[in-house]
Motif scaffolding. Structure first.
Motif, PDB file in Angstrom:
ATOM      1  N   SER A  16      40.442  39.078  42.241  1.00 58.40           N
ATOM      2  CA  SER A  16      41.646  38.972  41.408  1.00 58.40           C
ATOM      3  C   SER A  16      42.586  40.099  41.797  1.00 58.40           C
ATOM      4  N   VAL A  18      46.611  41.904  40.332  1.00 61.50           N
ATOM      5  CA  VAL A  18      47.667  41.900  39.327  1.00 61.50           C
ATOM      6  C   VAL A  18      49.006  41.806  40.051  1.00 61.50           C
ATOM      7  N   ARG A  24      47.461  38.699  35.852  1.00 62.70           N
ATOM      8  CA  ARG A  24      46.295  38.746  36.737  1.00 62.70           C
ATOM      9  C   ARG A  24      46.030  37.338  37.245  1.00 62.70           C
TER      10      ARG A  24
END
Length: 135
Positions: A16, A18, A24
């Motif tokens: 993941s 941001v 996110r």
């Protein structure tokens, strides 16, 4: 057979990042040293598992790959916007280059349907190995 569903058996890694908006987003990738790399941006009705046959195909072809979810899709936070889609592809490509260590010139951008727009835009902005558009 290439089917929809899980592609955990391909030895993928979940990740993941941001976005500049604070959202996110999630992705899944497989990195094979020296193999060509495909960054896949799915269509409007998709998410990481909806188009699992793409990673299966990349696997069969011996390719490294990353498939992502846009803001508001699958496990990603936020709401989908045109700029958000572009930012997602841009920031994910930056992750591939800076974190995974794959030169941008070795990345093929593959956009399906909705993913075609951001892939073309990033393909124009960034030197890459190629762009694949799928209707």
């Amino acid at each position: 057979a290439l089917v929809h569903g899980s592609f955990d058996h391909l030895g993928t890694t979940d990740g993941s990042l941001v976005l500049p908006t604070g959202e996110r987003i999630v992705f899944r990738y497989r990195l094979l040293p020296g193999a060509p790399f495909v960054l896949f941006a799915h269509g409007n009705t998709g998410n990481l598992t909806r188009y699992s046959w793409h990673p299966e195909l990349y696997h069969r072809l011996g390719l490294s790959f990353l498939t992502l979810d846009y803001p508001g899709f699958g496990g990603s936070e936020g709401t989908a916007t045109e700029e958000g889609l572009v930012s997602t592809v841009r920031e994910t490509l930056r992750y591939v280059v800076e974190v995974l260590g794959v030169p941008a010139e070795q990345v093929v951008l593959h956009g399906m349907s909705l993913g075609g727009g951001p892939v073309v835009r990033i393909g124009v902005e960034t030197p890459c190995r190629g762009v694949v558009l799928e209707a």
